[in-house]
Design an enzyme around this catalytic site. Structure first.
Site, PDB file in Angstrom:
ATOM      1  N   HIS A  72       0.850  -1.195   0.000  1.00 27.12           N
ATOM      2  CA  HIS A  72       0.000   0.000   0.000  1.00 27.12           C
ATOM      3  C   HIS A  72       0.882   1.239   0.000  1.00 27.12           C
ATOM      4  O   HIS A  72       1.711   1.411   0.894  1.00 27.12           O
ATOM      5  CB  HIS A  72      -0.918   0.005   1.235  1.00 27.12           C
ATOM      6  CG  HIS A  72      -2.162  -0.808   1.063  1.00 27.12           C
ATOM      7  ND1 HIS A  72      -3.336  -0.508   1.704  1.00 27.12           N
ATOM      8  CD2 HIS A  72      -2.419  -1.907   0.319  1.00 27.12           C
ATOM      9  CE1 HIS A  72      -4.276  -1.370   1.357  1.00 27.12           C
ATOM     10  NE2 HIS A  72      -3.733  -2.248   0.522  1.00 27.12           N
ATOM     11  N   TYR A 201      -8.987   5.750   8.092  1.00 27.45           N
ATOM     12  CA  TYR A 201      -9.189   6.010   9.529  1.00 27.45           C
ATOM     13  C   TYR A 201     -10.110   7.225   9.611  1.00 27.45           C
ATOM     14  O   TYR A 201      -9.774   8.288   9.108  1.00 27.45           O
ATOM     15  CB  TYR A 201      -7.877   6.367  10.220  1.00 27.45           C
ATOM     16  CG  TYR A 201      -6.827   5.271  10.247  1.00 27.45           C
ATOM     17  CD1 TYR A 201      -6.066   4.980   9.124  1.00 27.45           C
ATOM     18  CD2 TYR A 201      -6.588   4.546  11.423  1.00 27.45           C
ATOM     19  CE1 TYR A 201      -5.086   3.983   9.165  1.00 27.45           C
ATOM     20  CE2 TYR A 201      -5.605   3.557  11.464  1.00 27.45           C
ATOM     21  CZ  TYR A 201      -4.867   3.285  10.334  1.00 27.45           C
ATOM     22  OH  TYR A 201      -3.896   2.312  10.369  1.00 27.45           O
ATOM     23  N   PRO A 293      -3.931   0.259  18.714  1.00 25.19           N
ATOM     24  CA  PRO A 293      -3.770  -0.247  17.337  1.00 25.19           C
ATOM     25  C   PRO A 293      -3.894   0.826  16.261  1.00 25.19           C
ATOM     26  O   PRO A 293      -3.650   0.568  15.101  1.00 25.19           O
ATOM     27  CB  PRO A 293      -4.895  -1.276  17.211  1.00 25.19           C
ATOM     28  CG  PRO A 293      -5.900  -0.868  18.226  1.00 25.19           C
ATOM     29  CD  PRO A 293      -5.152  -0.241  19.343  1.00 25.19           C
ATOM     30  N   LYS A 297       1.267  -0.424  15.126  1.00 27.01           N
ATOM     31  CA  LYS A 297       2.688  -0.514  15.475  1.00 27.01           C
ATOM     32  C   LYS A 297       3.043  -1.747  16.296  1.00 27.01           C
ATOM     33  O   LYS A 297       4.217  -2.058  16.458  1.00 27.01           O
ATOM     34  CB  LYS A 297       3.092   0.739  16.282  1.00 27.01           C
ATOM     35  CG  LYS A 297       3.028   2.035  15.469  1.00 27.01           C
ATOM     36  CD  LYS A 297       4.000   2.012  14.327  1.00 27.01           C
ATOM     37  CE  LYS A 297       3.794   3.165  13.365  1.00 27.01           C
ATOM     38  NZ  LYS A 297       4.432   2.903  12.072  1.00 27.01           N
ATOM     39  N   TYR A 385       4.020   6.517   9.917  1.00 21.14           N
ATOM     40  CA  TYR A 385       3.144   5.370   9.624  1.00 21.14           C
ATOM     41  C   TYR A 385       3.923   4.242   8.946  1.00 21.14           C
ATOM     42  O   TYR A 385       3.753   3.062   9.251  1.00 21.14           O
ATOM     43  CB  TYR A 385       1.985   5.814   8.726  1.00 21.14           C
ATOM     44  CG  TYR A 385       0.866   4.790   8.619  1.00 21.14           C
ATOM     45  CD1 TYR A 385       0.789   3.911   7.533  1.00 21.14           C
ATOM     46  CD2 TYR A 385      -0.100   4.677   9.619  1.00 21.14           C
ATOM     47  CE1 TYR A 385      -0.222   2.975   7.444  1.00 21.14           C
ATOM     48  CE2 TYR A 385      -1.119   3.730   9.538  1.00 21.14           C
ATOM     49  CZ  TYR A 385      -1.174   2.877   8.446  1.00 21.14           C
ATOM     50  OH  TYR A 385      -2.168   1.940   8.370  1.00 21.14           O
TER      51      TYR A 385
END
Ligand code: APR
Ligand code: PHB
Length: 390
Positions: A72, A201, A293, A297, A385
């Site tokens: 991704h 998100y 979550p 990580k 990220y």
């Protein structure tokens, strides 16, 4: 029995460390309380950073990951109205994450144990650590009712948040840092196509939602719920309705509904224990730290811990260099704290806290608006990220 490293716990951290040590000719024994089936039954997240992918590649255990993992190049934040895409690849000079069930990664590590000569003793009960301060520690446990003992030069505590290893470090030596969150994540798995080709998100005024996936035909979704909620209060239809609202009109309109085959509520916590080494005991993974979550990580921090621990142990056994062992805790914690910060800050940005009022909501909306308009803000999110350097 005698070994060089006794690893407690055969979850992802323990298995990854065991394979890395075996690959370097270092003898180790893993003691796992549960059965292989139980370990595989643990629900886990689904995003891998480069460090995790590269360790699997170094071990030559990444065949399925390469075949089934989904690279991704970006992910999305949503504010209830629009999607804000974070172009990871463009903002980090071509890096990406791989979407692949962490349970599948655990399976890949477990399936290779015989072929790689990795000794894992399952259903090892009453595991207890002894003399960890000295250079001749040992571990006792019972197996099929018989008391056993493993003498080792080092013990690696990979036994998760509830294991005995962290507790073997005296309270006078250790320091705990903790934040519990006033909500949990209700997650479902369903064999329906994802609503978007990348993760979303969302921070909607009704609450948090996450649209993720396991493949092009299997979706993983979450919404945040008060900790008082019960699964029986959340039939599938109610979850689908909430997701359609919280993910916003664009993504919500692309949701394919279907029966969930896994549904659970998990609490969120930030936690760090320092130091991560005491004498001959090294802590790796959830035994030393927990992250919410939100930043995906957990497993990836375990991977960097295991990378540092394996390098230190190889240096000790191969070159009699104890420098890596002495530096392990500071080195691992330096990356742990930065990941804890990112996970905490993304959790604060993307969730509604009970004590928040209109001002706090306005601050979240303003921060998302700033991120939407700032390359610098998006770059900061992207580099965290995808995983900070190891
Ligand atoms: N004796 C032996 N084994 C034990 C004991 C014990 N007393 N207590 C716990 N264990 C085992 C558990 O059964 C489990 O299999 O230790 C293992 C710890 O594994 P995890 O809890 O998965 O922790 P870790 O390996 O550090 O995983 C790191 O991976 O998928 C993510 O969310 C997960 O953040 C976690 C990360
Ligand atoms: C998941 O796919 O389970 C997942 C993805 C990203 C997260 C957490 C969980 O941040």
């Amino acid at each position: 029995m005698k070994t060089q490293v006794c690893i407690i716990g055969a979850g992802p951290a323990g298995l990854l460390l065991g394979h890395l040590l075996r690959a370097e000719g270092i003898h180790c024994v893993l003691l796992e309380r549960r059965t292989p089936e139980y370990v595989l039954g643990r629900i886990r997240a689904g995003v891998l950073e480069q460090i995790t992918v590269s360790l699997m590649a170094r071990l030559g255990l990444d065949a399925r990951l390469k075949a089934e993992g989904l690279p991704h190049d970006g992910f999305n934040l949503a504010d209830g109205e629009r999607l804000i895409r974070i172009d990871i690849a463009e903002l980090t000079g071509g890096k990406h994450v791989v979407v692949y069930g962490q349970t599948e990664l655990t399976r890949d590590l477990m399936d290779a144990r015989e072929e790689r000569g990795l000794e894992v003793i399952y259903e090892a009960e009453n595991v207890a650590l002894h003399d960890v301060e000295g250079d001749a520690p040992f571990v006792t446990f019972t197996k099929d009712g018989a008391e056993q003992r493993v003498d080792a030069r080092f013990i690696a505590g990979c036994d998760g948040f509830h294991g005995p290893s962290r507790k073997a470090i005296p309270a006078s030596v250790g320091m705990e840092y903790e934040r519990e969150y006033p909500f949990g994540w209700l997650g479902i798995l369903a064999d329906v196509p994802p609503c978007n080709h990348e993760l979303i998100y969302a921070n909607h005024r009704r609450g948090f939602a996450l649209a993720s996936m396991r493949s092009e035909t299997r979706s993983r979704y979450y919404i945040d719920v008060p900790l008082t909620e019960k699964l029986e209060d959340w039939p599938d239809e109610r979850i689908w309705d909430e997701l359609a609202i919280r993910l916003g009109p664009e993504a919500g309109s692309h949701i394919t509904r279907g029966p969930s085959f896994e549904k659970s509520i998990a609490p969120l916590r930030s936690y760090v224990f320092a130091p991560m080494r005491h004498g001959s005991l090294l802590l790796c993974g959830d035994a030393a730290h927990i992250v919410p979550p939100t930043g995906a990580k957990g497993l990836n921090l375990a991977a960097s811990d295991v990378h540092y621990a394996s390098e230190a142990l190889v240096g000790f056994f191969r070159a009699q260099d104890a420098g890596g062992i002495a530096a392990y805790s500071d080195k691992a914690l330096a990356r742990v704290w930065k990941s804890e910060r990112f996970s905490w800050s993304l959790t604060k940005l993307m969730h509604r806290f009970p004590e928040d009022g209109p001002f706090e909501r306005a601050m979240q909306v303003a921060e998302l608006d700033y991120i939407a308009s700032s390359r610098a803000a998006q770059t900061s999110i992207a580099e965290n990220y995808v995983g900070l350097p190891v």
